[in-house]
Design a protein around this motif. Sequence first.
Motif, PDB file in Angstrom:
ATOM      1  N   GLY A  26       0.834  -1.195   0.000  1.00  0.00           N
ATOM      2  CA  GLY A  26       0.000   0.000   0.000  1.00  0.00           C
ATOM      3  C   GLY A  26       0.861   1.234   0.000  1.00  0.00           C
ATOM      4  O   GLY A  26       2.056   1.187  -0.234  1.00  0.00           O
ATOM      5  N   GLY A  27       0.236   2.360   0.294  1.00  0.00           N
ATOM      6  CA  GLY A  27       0.988   3.590   0.446  1.00  0.00           C
ATOM      7  C   GLY A  27       0.691   4.636  -0.603  1.00  0.00           C
ATOM      8  O   GLY A  27       0.757   5.826  -0.325  1.00  0.00           O
ATOM      9  N   ALA A  28       0.368   4.254  -1.852  1.00  0.00           N
ATOM     10  CA  ALA A  28       0.082   5.230  -2.901  1.00  0.00           C
ATOM     11  C   ALA A  28       1.128   6.330  -2.921  1.00  0.00           C
ATOM     12  O   ALA A  28       0.819   7.518  -2.783  1.00  0.00           O
ATOM     13  N   VAL A  29       2.419   5.924  -3.106  1.00  0.00           N
ATOM     14  CA  VAL A  29       3.540   6.860  -2.981  1.00  0.00           C
ATOM     15  C   VAL A  29       4.069   7.340  -4.334  1.00  0.00           C
ATOM     16  O   VAL A  29       5.152   7.910  -4.407  1.00  0.00           O
ATOM     17  N   GLY A  30       3.329   7.106  -5.404  1.00  0.00           N
ATOM     18  CA  GLY A  30       3.727   7.636  -6.683  1.00  0.00           C
ATOM     19  C   GLY A  30       4.896   6.895  -7.303  1.00  0.00           C
ATOM     20  O   GLY A  30       5.193   5.748  -6.969  1.00  0.00           O
ATOM     21  N   GLU A  31       5.571   7.591  -8.212  1.00  0.00           N
ATOM     22  CA  GLU A  31       6.664   6.997  -8.971  1.00  0.00           C
ATOM     23  C   GLU A  31       7.999   7.518  -8.466  1.00  0.00           C
ATOM     24  O   GLU A  31       8.165   8.718  -8.232  1.00  0.00           O
ATOM     25  N   GLY A  32       8.967   6.632  -8.284  1.00  0.00           N
ATOM     26  CA  GLY A  32      10.279   7.080  -7.843  1.00  0.00           C
ATOM     27  C   GLY A  32      11.220   5.930  -7.569  1.00  0.00           C
ATOM     28  O   GLY A  32      10.821   4.761  -7.533  1.00  0.00           O
ATOM     29  N   PHE A  33      12.475   6.279  -7.372  1.00  0.00           N
ATOM     30  CA  PHE A  33      13.520   5.315  -7.045  1.00  0.00           C
ATOM     31  C   PHE A  33      13.945   5.442  -5.580  1.00  0.00           C
ATOM     32  O   PHE A  33      14.860   4.750  -5.126  1.00  0.00           O
ATOM     33  N   ILE A  43       6.955   5.175   8.184  1.00  0.00           N
ATOM     34  CA  ILE A  43       7.767   4.961   6.995  1.00  0.00           C
ATOM     35  C   ILE A  43       7.801   6.269   6.213  1.00  0.00           C
ATOM     36  O   ILE A  43       6.762   6.895   5.981  1.00  0.00           O
ATOM     37  N   PHE A  44       8.998   6.664   5.798  1.00  0.00           N
ATOM     38  CA  PHE A  44       9.165   7.893   5.028  1.00  0.00           C
ATOM     39  C   PHE A  44       9.764   7.556   3.666  1.00  0.00           C
ATOM     40  O   PHE A  44      10.721   6.791   3.566  1.00  0.00           O
ATOM     41  N   THR A  45       9.193   8.137   2.620  1.00  0.00           N
ATOM     42  CA  THR A  45       9.730   7.957   1.281  1.00  0.00           C
ATOM     43  C   THR A  45       9.311   9.149   0.438  1.00  0.00           C
ATOM     44  O   THR A  45       8.657  10.081   0.923  1.00  0.00           O
ATOM     45  N   MET A  46       9.687   9.132  -0.840  1.00  0.00           N
ATOM     46  CA  MET A  46       9.327  10.195  -1.768  1.00  0.00           C
ATOM     47  C   MET A  46       8.763   9.589  -3.048  1.00  0.00           C
ATOM     48  O   MET A  46       8.972   8.405  -3.332  1.00  0.00           O
ATOM     49  N   GLY A  47       8.058  10.426  -3.831  1.00  0.00           N
ATOM     50  CA  GLY A  47       7.526   9.963  -5.098  1.00  0.00           C
ATOM     51  C   GLY A  47       6.892  11.088  -5.886  1.00  0.00           C
ATOM     52  O   GLY A  47       6.545  12.135  -5.327  1.00  0.00           O
ATOM     53  N   ASP A  48       6.770  10.873  -7.197  1.00  0.00           N
ATOM     54  CA  ASP A  48       6.116  11.832  -8.088  1.00  0.00           C
ATOM     55  C   ASP A  48       4.648  11.471  -8.261  1.00  0.00           C
ATOM     56  O   ASP A  48       4.317  10.313  -8.551  1.00  0.00           O
ATOM     57  N   LYS A  49       3.777  12.471  -8.111  1.00  0.00           N
ATOM     58  CA  LYS A  49       2.344  12.275  -8.358  1.00  0.00           C
ATOM     59  C   LYS A  49       1.760  13.571  -8.910  1.00  0.00           C
ATOM     60  O   LYS A  49       2.057  14.659  -8.405  1.00  0.00           O
ATOM     61  N   LEU A 368      10.977  -6.935   5.704  1.00  0.00           N
ATOM     62  CA  LEU A 368      11.656  -6.506   4.490  1.00  0.00           C
ATOM     63  C   LEU A 368      10.728  -5.537   3.764  1.00  0.00           C
ATOM     64  O   LEU A 368       9.615  -5.885   3.392  1.00  0.00           O
ATOM     65  N   TYR A 369      11.224  -4.296   3.583  1.00  0.00           N
ATOM     66  CA  TYR A 369      10.451  -3.273   2.885  1.00  0.00           C
ATOM     67  C   TYR A 369      11.021  -3.073   1.488  1.00  0.00           C
ATOM     68  O   TYR A 369      12.229  -2.894   1.309  1.00  0.00           O
ATOM     69  N   LEU A 370      10.136  -3.089   0.478  1.00  0.00           N
ATOM     70  CA  LEU A 370      10.532  -2.882  -0.899  1.00  0.00           C
ATOM     71  C   LEU A 370       9.668  -1.800  -1.529  1.00  0.00           C
ATOM     72  O   LEU A 370       8.436  -1.846  -1.441  1.00  0.00           O
ATOM     73  N   ILE A 376       4.335   0.525  -1.407  1.00  0.00           N
ATOM     74  CA  ILE A 376       5.374  -0.121  -0.617  1.00  0.00           C
ATOM     75  C   ILE A 376       4.917  -1.555  -0.356  1.00  0.00           C
ATOM     76  O   ILE A 376       3.736  -1.800  -0.088  1.00  0.00           O
ATOM     77  N   LEU A 377       5.847  -2.496  -0.434  1.00  0.00           N
ATOM     78  CA  LEU A 377       5.546  -3.889  -0.110  1.00  0.00           C
ATOM     79  C   LEU A 377       6.297  -4.266   1.157  1.00  0.00           C
ATOM     80  O   LEU A 377       7.493  -3.973   1.295  1.00  0.00           O
ATOM     81  N   CYS A 378       5.618  -4.912   2.084  1.00  0.00           N
ATOM     82  CA  CYS A 378       6.198  -5.288   3.367  1.00  0.00           C
ATOM     83  C   CYS A 378       6.107  -6.800   3.547  1.00  0.00           C
ATOM     84  O   CYS A 378       5.012  -7.366   3.539  1.00  0.00           O
ATOM     85  N   TYR A 379       7.261  -7.456   3.733  1.00  0.00           N
ATOM     86  CA  TYR A 379       7.342  -8.909   3.867  1.00  0.00           C
ATOM     87  C   TYR A 379       7.841  -9.298   5.261  1.00  0.00           C
ATOM     88  O   TYR A 379       8.689  -8.615   5.847  1.00  0.00           O
ATOM     89  N   GLU A 380       7.332 -10.407   5.758  1.00  0.00           N
ATOM     90  CA  GLU A 380       7.781 -10.969   7.036  1.00  0.00           C
ATOM     91  C   GLU A 380       9.013 -11.838   6.793  1.00  0.00           C
ATOM     92  O   GLU A 380       8.939 -12.840   6.086  1.00  0.00           O
ATOM     93  N   VAL A 381      10.161 -11.450   7.356  1.00  0.00           N
ATOM     94  CA  VAL A 381      11.383 -12.241   7.162  1.00  0.00           C
ATOM     95  C   VAL A 381      11.988 -12.711   8.486  1.00  0.00           C
ATOM     96  O   VAL A 381      13.066 -13.293   8.497  1.00  0.00           O
TER      97      VAL A 381
END
Length: 446
Positions: A26-33, A43-49, A368-370, A376-381
Amino acid sequence: DRSGVSQETGLLKSWPFAGPKLLWEGGAVGEGFSSVAVFNGRIFTMGDKAGQSYLFCLNAKGGATLWSLQVGKSGGNYSGTRCTPTVDGDLVFALGQFGDLVCVEVASGRERWRKNLANDFGGSSGGWNYSESVLVDGNNLICSPGGNQATALSLNKRTGSTVWKTVLPGGGESHYSSWVISNAAGIKQYVRLFAGGTFGVAADNGRFLWRYDKLGRNTANIPTPIPFGDFVFTAAGYGKGGALLKLSRSARGLSAEEVYFSRELKNKHGGIVKVGNYVYGDFDDRGSPWCADVRTGQVKWRRDSEGQGSGSACVTYADGRLYVRYQDGIMALVDASPQGGFRQISSFKIPDGMKKSWSHPVVCGGLLYLRGKDKILCYEVSDAKRDAAPAQSVRLWTDDTGNFQVKAVFKGVKEGRVILEQADGAILKVPFDRLSPSDQNYLRGL
């Protein structure tokens, strides 16, 4: 600490065929690297929308958006944000691809101040736009406008006022690395790779200390250098290579002596991590991870064809494993042992929707966050069976010479060192490769 080395232990040593359990996306964080910064349940990140670049704050449980803030315009040579936000207590800092630097309150998302590195400081990023994650050290923020007015810059983190600015001789464009702290030769300094090579500046006033120019005059300089003790490992791609530098005091101040340079240690933009005496990275951007002895530059192994994944490989380390994300969206778990060659243990295809799967993986809190496209995808590791295992038994440990033995309990791994606790509470920190082969195999099987 910008090392790409997670302190997590008790993680899965292999994954199911389809990959670890996906807890949420989830997160709807747009497009970005941009990758993610995880802090205090957020969780903090950036993205274009919608034509703009944004800083996003998400709830770490489920990815719901808590707030977002417009940073600057969208786009760039490759469309999408590059910077991973820097979190420091009650503040978070983010840099848009066109030089918009913002300071924001973690709790509310309220903007405290903003600057533009190009407009306010005459900066020049390079063709792939601004990409760095700014460094916060004490009360100051360190960043890199590039150019010939303020190649390196320090701002007060709470007000945005200028603390110092430095023109680096031959520094040139900012390019795409980030600052790290070194205390080599007893001098606190900031180290970074620019278009003109690798530089060191004094932390107190930004004065130029040293330059290593062999990596200069390159298409793009991206990897963040790795400081340790009196040394700095620095590398670049596009056919360049990797070098170990020894910093020492001289009559002229501080000098950087090349211990070795090897074209076998080139790295374009997947990053390099250091674990104990070994460094790991991708061979340029060919999807061929390598392991080398950082002291000598000797390559211990490199992937040729084994396993899945192709294209540039991003590397993160946690609990004896390399988490390798390939450009084609394959996420792989690789044995980090310097012995025995490249060994991919598990892999799965990330449903990230990205054409170029370049965002670095993050391991934190057993998860594990990807970063994906607009999510954003969150996996149990974490491995519940392993959490209690280390505390249950005392083992006789032997070093690689067979001359030293100790009875102790395995407590985990930190920075490539095996943590052992003796009966009297004394803690031993032993480099993994200094243990006997049988002990190394025992740990790999946990």
